[in-house]
Design a protein around this motif. Structure first.
Motif, PDB file in Angstrom:
ATOM      1  N   ILE A 154       0.850  -1.194   0.000  1.00 17.79           N
ATOM      2  CA  ILE A 154       0.000   0.000   0.000  1.00 17.79           C
ATOM      3  C   ILE A 154       0.887   1.247   0.000  1.00 17.79           C
ATOM      4  O   ILE A 154       0.668   2.173  -0.773  1.00 17.79           O
ATOM      5  CB  ILE A 154      -1.001  -0.004   1.167  1.00 17.79           C
ATOM      6  CG1 ILE A 154      -2.081  -1.060   0.900  1.00 17.79           C
ATOM      7  CG2 ILE A 154      -1.635   1.376   1.349  1.00 17.79           C
ATOM      8  CD1 ILE A 154      -3.044  -1.272   2.046  1.00 17.79           C
ATOM      9  N   GLY A 155       1.916   1.247   0.826  1.00 24.64           N
ATOM     10  CA  GLY A 155       2.847   2.380   0.834  1.00 24.64           C
ATOM     11  C   GLY A 155       3.626   2.492  -0.457  1.00 24.64           C
ATOM     12  O   GLY A 155       3.744   3.568  -1.041  1.00 24.64           O
ATOM     13  N   PHE A 156       4.170   1.374  -0.932  1.00 13.64           N
ATOM     14  CA  PHE A 156       4.950   1.401  -2.176  1.00 13.64           C
ATOM     15  C   PHE A 156       4.062   1.765  -3.358  1.00 13.64           C
ATOM     16  O   PHE A 156       4.502   2.442  -4.290  1.00 13.64           O
ATOM     17  CB  PHE A 156       5.638   0.053  -2.412  1.00 13.64           C
ATOM     18  CG  PHE A 156       6.594   0.071  -3.565  1.00 13.64           C
ATOM     19  CD1 PHE A 156       7.803   0.741  -3.466  1.00 13.64           C
ATOM     20  CD2 PHE A 156       6.284  -0.556  -4.755  1.00 13.64           C
ATOM     21  CE1 PHE A 156       8.690   0.779  -4.531  1.00 13.64           C
ATOM     22  CE2 PHE A 156       7.163  -0.528  -5.823  1.00 13.64           C
ATOM     23  CZ  PHE A 156       8.376   0.143  -5.717  1.00 13.64           C
ATOM     24  N   ASN A 157       2.806   1.343  -3.317  1.00 12.34           N
ATOM     25  CA  ASN A 157       1.889   1.655  -4.415  1.00 12.34           C
ATOM     26  C   ASN A 157       1.581   3.141  -4.513  1.00 12.34           C
ATOM     27  O   ASN A 157       1.187   3.620  -5.578  1.00 12.34           O
ATOM     28  CB  ASN A 157       0.595   0.863  -4.286  1.00 12.34           C
ATOM     29  CG  ASN A 157       0.778  -0.584  -4.648  1.00 12.34           C
ATOM     30  OD1 ASN A 157       1.809  -0.987  -5.163  1.00 12.34           O
ATOM     31  ND2 ASN A 157      -0.215  -1.388  -4.358  1.00 12.34           N
ATOM     32  N   CYS A 158       1.721   3.861  -3.426  1.00 10.84           N
ATOM     33  CA  CYS A 158       1.572   5.326  -3.514  1.00 10.84           C
ATOM     34  C   CYS A 158       2.614   5.872  -4.470  1.00 10.84           C
ATOM     35  O   CYS A 158       2.316   6.704  -5.336  1.00 10.84           O
ATOM     36  CB  CYS A 158       1.694   5.975  -2.133  1.00 10.84           C
ATOM     37  SG  CYS A 158       0.328   5.596  -1.026  1.00 10.84           S
ATOM     38  N   PHE A 159       3.844   5.377  -4.346  1.00 12.24           N
ATOM     39  CA  PHE A 159       4.920   5.742  -5.272  1.00 12.24           C
ATOM     40  C   PHE A 159       4.574   5.303  -6.698  1.00 12.24           C
ATOM     41  O   PHE A 159       4.689   6.081  -7.649  1.00 12.24           O
ATOM     42  CB  PHE A 159       6.240   5.114  -4.801  1.00 12.24           C
ATOM     43  CG  PHE A 159       7.319   5.089  -5.845  1.00 12.24           C
ATOM     44  CD1 PHE A 159       8.001   6.244  -6.187  1.00 12.24           C
ATOM     45  CD2 PHE A 159       7.653   3.901  -6.474  1.00 12.24           C
ATOM     46  CE1 PHE A 159       8.993   6.216  -7.157  1.00 12.24           C
ATOM     47  CE2 PHE A 159       8.639   3.859  -7.440  1.00 12.24           C
ATOM     48  CZ  PHE A 159       9.318   5.023  -7.783  1.00 12.24           C
ATOM     49  N   LEU A 160       4.126   4.040  -6.848  1.00 13.35           N
ATOM     50  CA  LEU A 160       3.768   3.549  -8.185  1.00 13.35           C
ATOM     51  C   LEU A 160       2.629   4.362  -8.793  1.00 13.35           C
ATOM     52  O   LEU A 160       2.622   4.618  -9.996  1.00 13.35           O
ATOM     53  CB  LEU A 160       3.369   2.070  -8.127  1.00 13.35           C
ATOM     54  CG  LEU A 160       4.478   1.052  -7.944  1.00 13.35           C
ATOM     55  CD1 LEU A 160       3.893  -0.360  -7.927  1.00 13.35           C
ATOM     56  CD2 LEU A 160       5.542   1.176  -9.019  1.00 13.35           C
ATOM     57  N   SER A 161       1.683   4.750  -7.967  1.00 14.00           N
ATOM     58  CA  SER A 161       0.558   5.548  -8.450  1.00 14.00           C
ATOM     59  C   SER A 161       1.045   6.869  -9.041  1.00 14.00           C
ATOM     60  O   SER A 161       0.573   7.306 -10.095  1.00 14.00           O
ATOM     61  CB  SER A 161      -0.422   5.803  -7.308  1.00 14.00           C
ATOM     62  OG  SER A 161      -1.453   6.658  -7.715  1.00 14.00           O
ATOM     63  N   ILE A 162       1.993   7.474  -8.361  1.00 11.26           N
ATOM     64  CA  ILE A 162       2.528   8.754  -8.844  1.00 11.26           C
ATOM     65  C   ILE A 162       3.293   8.568 -10.151  1.00 11.26           C
ATOM     66  O   ILE A 162       3.018   9.257 -11.133  1.00 11.26           O
ATOM     67  CB  ILE A 162       3.419   9.415  -7.767  1.00 11.26           C
ATOM     68  CG1 ILE A 162       2.556   9.841  -6.575  1.00 11.26           C
ATOM     69  CG2 ILE A 162       4.181  10.605  -8.353  1.00 11.26           C
ATOM     70  CD1 ILE A 162       3.348  10.228  -5.335  1.00 11.26           C
TER      71      ILE A 162
END
Length: 170
Positions: A154-162
């Motif tokens: 969930i945290g890493f996906n914030c980066f991926l989302s950006i």
């Protein structure tokens, strides 16, 4: 309920967990980090990537890895982490950028985006996933591996989302 789903329909359970993790991460990114007008298409793009790609490929990859390298001794854990981060991370990021481009109907952006963002994505993966997978491969039972990954992700996906929403635009 989740353990029952893992036993009865493991692929569906893992895909659904990935859908949830990717969707939560993108919603958090848009509303709490970027504070932009909400983009439903982007949320659907990230969520469906979680369901159709991350959940299924994660299920098969980690089952394969555990079948070929059973055990939790330090050498086996280190080898699994090394394989995950040197082989799987670039493959995963290629799938991620390809899905983003295809979902948006812009396949011509896939190769330029991969060329531009692959090293940033993979080197960022190392910072998150080397310690996370050390814990994962040493302590988490194989059937719960993707659940753990999705919780961390969930945290890493914030980066991926950006980076997934930027592509070659910037």
């Amino acid at each position: 309920a989740y353990n029952t789903a893992l036993e009865e329909t493991p692929l569906v359970a893992k895909c659904s967990t990935s859908l949830t993790g990717f969707t939560i991460a993108d919603a958090m990114t848009q509303t709490l980090i970027e504070k932009i007008p909400f983009d439903l298409k982007r949320l659907v793009r990230m969520g469906t990537f979680g369901f159709f790609v991350h959940g299924s490929t994660g299920h098969y990859f980690y089952n394969f890895l555990d079948s070929k390298l059973p055990g939790t001794d330090p050498l086996t854990v280190a080898l699994k982490v090394a394989i995950d981060q040197t082989l799987w991370a670039p493959v995963f990021m290629t799938m991620f950028f390809s899905y983003m481009g295809l979902f948006d109907g812009k396949p011509e952006t896939i190769i330029p985006t991969i060329k531009k963002l692959m090293f940033v994505a993979v080197s960022s993966s190392w910072k998150c996933w080397i310690p996370a997978h050390t814990i994962n491969f040493a302590l988490i039972p194989s059937n719960l591996r993707l659940f753990y990954i999705n919780a961390v992700q969930i945290g890493f996906n914030c980066f991926l989302s950006i980076i997934g929403s930027k592509g070659v635009k910037d």
